[in-house]
Design an enzyme around this catalytic site. Structure first.
Site, mmCIF file in Angstrom:
data_model
loop_
_atom_site.group_PDB
_atom_site.id
_atom_site.type_symbol
_atom_site.label_atom_id
_atom_site.label_comp_id
_atom_site.label_asym_id
_atom_site.label_seq_id
_atom_site.Cartn_x
_atom_site.Cartn_y
_atom_site.Cartn_z
ATOM 1 N N ASP A 42 5.416 7.503 14.160
ATOM 2 C CA ASP A 42 5.297 8.018 15.541
ATOM 3 C C ASP A 42 6.245 8.200 17.441
ATOM 4 O OD1 ASP A 42 3.907 5.834 16.522
ATOM 5 O OD2 ASP A 42 2.273 6.193 16.251
ATOM 6 N N SER A 43 6.639 6.943 16.525
ATOM 7 C CA SER A 43 8.065 6.211 17.691
ATOM 8 C C SER A 43 9.150 6.929 18.089
ATOM 9 C CB SER A 43 8.798 5.194 17.212
ATOM 10 O OG SER A 43 9.526 5.437 15.989
ATOM 11 N N ASP A 81 3.247 8.693 9.851
ATOM 12 C CA ASP A 81 2.248 7.684 10.967
ATOM 13 C C ASP A 81 1.206 9.334 10.936
ATOM 14 O OD1 ASP A 81 3.627 5.420 11.285
ATOM 15 O OD2 ASP A 81 4.180 5.613 12.875
ATOM 16 N N LYS A 110 0.595 5.475 7.219
ATOM 17 C CA LYS A 110 0.276 4.223 7.715
ATOM 18 C C LYS A 110 -0.148 4.546 9.478
ATOM 19 C CE LYS A 110 4.398 2.714 10.603
ATOM 20 N NZ LYS A 110 3.234 3.243 11.639
ATOM 21 N N GLU A 112 -2.542 2.249 12.460
ATOM 22 C CA GLU A 112 -2.330 0.915 13.071
ATOM 23 C C GLU A 112 -3.516 -0.192 13.679
ATOM 24 O OE1 GLU A 112 -0.446 1.733 17.112
ATOM 25 O OE2 GLU A 112 1.197 2.347 16.463
ATOM 26 N N GLU A 179 4.486 -6.402 13.885
ATOM 27 C CA GLU A 179 4.918 -5.925 14.638
ATOM 28 C C GLU A 179 5.066 -7.111 15.763
ATOM 29 O OE1 GLU A 179 6.379 -2.100 16.253
ATOM 30 O OE2 GLU A 179 7.464 -3.424 17.745
HETATM 31 O O1 KIV Z 1 6.732 4.391 14.510
HETATM 32 C C1 KIV Z 1 7.462 3.720 14.059
HETATM 33 O O2 KIV Z 1 8.290 3.740 14.312
HETATM 34 C C2 KIV Z 1 7.017 2.588 14.009
HETATM 35 C C3 KIV Z 1 8.139 1.584 13.430
HETATM 36 C C4 KIV Z 1 8.298 0.587 15.378
HETATM 37 C C5 KIV Z 1 8.369 0.036 11.995
HETATM 38 O O3 KIV Z 1 5.814 2.480 13.714
#
Ligand code: KIV
Length: 274
Positions: A42-43, A81, A110, A112, A179
């Site tokens: 989600d970056s 994500d 993934k 958080e 992280e």
């Molecule tokens: O969203 C993302 O790119 C991430 C990485 C920084 C691990 O979660």
């Protein structure tokens, strides 16, 4: 050859290479370069969509980008994500993870959070969804953590991260991202659990490493954290190419004969005279 979840779980002590990708060409390049895993992170909210944080990223954004990345890397294990609020309850987590896997073709999701994310992680694992956990500096809740700061520096914080990593392992996650955690603590966490840890800003002792594509190739000109090593200056390269293109169009040297198509004179004469 695409990794299986079992192989990833068993890669403890190895050096897994993970890179984010958000579109067809990025995923294709990552896969051609031989990464083990692609993360549709989600970056993308910051490096692709221009938001200030990951919070505005929606499920529709994630699906759109995960589908493109999947098409670019059909033979690479893709983790997608779960965006902010998409796993606020176990029911939502199940419905949204199903979309990421069934519509976008993700191999794993993934999410958080440590103890807070356990109910969602457990429900997903029970339903057969491969889950990658994520603790330390969790960007979706960064403001509650006091900003983008190193986590687990004091005793209470370090204990909490150790506890969260074990809880995610017990919940059935196949791995955990760490992280912005001090390297010695990341080593202790890595030694204390039997699933792989994947670090980002967590030092050299994890079982794998992840970086953001745009940071690695120099395509993002916003704030770059200390851990974001740049391997190329693609932004400068692209800017220079566009500037040369603009100059050539303006001075009339592009397009030239080498980049144009010709036709027989008599055909043109028949339709246009002359
Ligand atoms: O969203 C993302 O790119 C991430 C990485 C920084 C691990 O979660």
């Amino acid at each position: 050859m695409k990794r299986t979840v079992l192989e990833l779980r068993q890669s403890k002590g190895g050096r897994l290479v993970m890179l984010t990708a958000y579109d067809f060409p990025g995923a294709r390049l990552a896969s051609e370069a031989g990464v083990d895993l692609i993360l549709v992170g989600d970056s993308l909210g910051m490096v692709v969509l221009g938001y200030e944080s990951t919070v505005p990223v929606t499920m529709e954004d994630m699906l759109h980008h995960a589908k493109a990345a999947r098409r670019g890397a059909p033979d690479t294990f893709v983790v997608a994500d779960m965006p902010f609020m998409s796993y606020a309850s176990s029911e939502r987590a199940l419905a949204n993870a199903a979309r990421l896997m069934q519509e976008a073709g993700a191999d794993s999701v993934k999410l958080e959070g440590g103890l807070d994310a356990l109910p969602a992680a457990e429900a997903l694992v029970r339903a057969g969804v491969p889950v990658l956990g994520y603790i330390g500096l969790t960007p979706q809740t960064a403001s509650a953590l006091g900003g983008y700061k190193l986590q687990g520096r004091d005793e209470a914080g370090a204990r909490r991260l150790l506890e969260e990593a074990s809880a995610l392992e017990r919940a059935g996650c196949w791995g955990v991202v760490l992280e912005m955690v001090p390297a010695p603590l990341a080593r202790a966490i890595t030694q204390s659990i039997s699933i792989p840890t994947i670090g980002i800003g967590a030092g050299p002792h994890c079982d794998g490493q992840v970086l953001v594509f745009h940071d690695l190739v120099g395509l993002f000109s916003g704030f770059a954290p200390k851990f974001a090593k740049r391997y190329a200056e693609a932004g400068a390269l692209i800017r220079d190419a566009i500037a040369r293109y603009a100059a050539e169009v303006r001075e009339g040297t592009f397009p030239d004969a080498a980049h144009s198509f010709d036709m027989r004179d008599e055909v043109l004469k028949r339709v246009y005279g002359g």
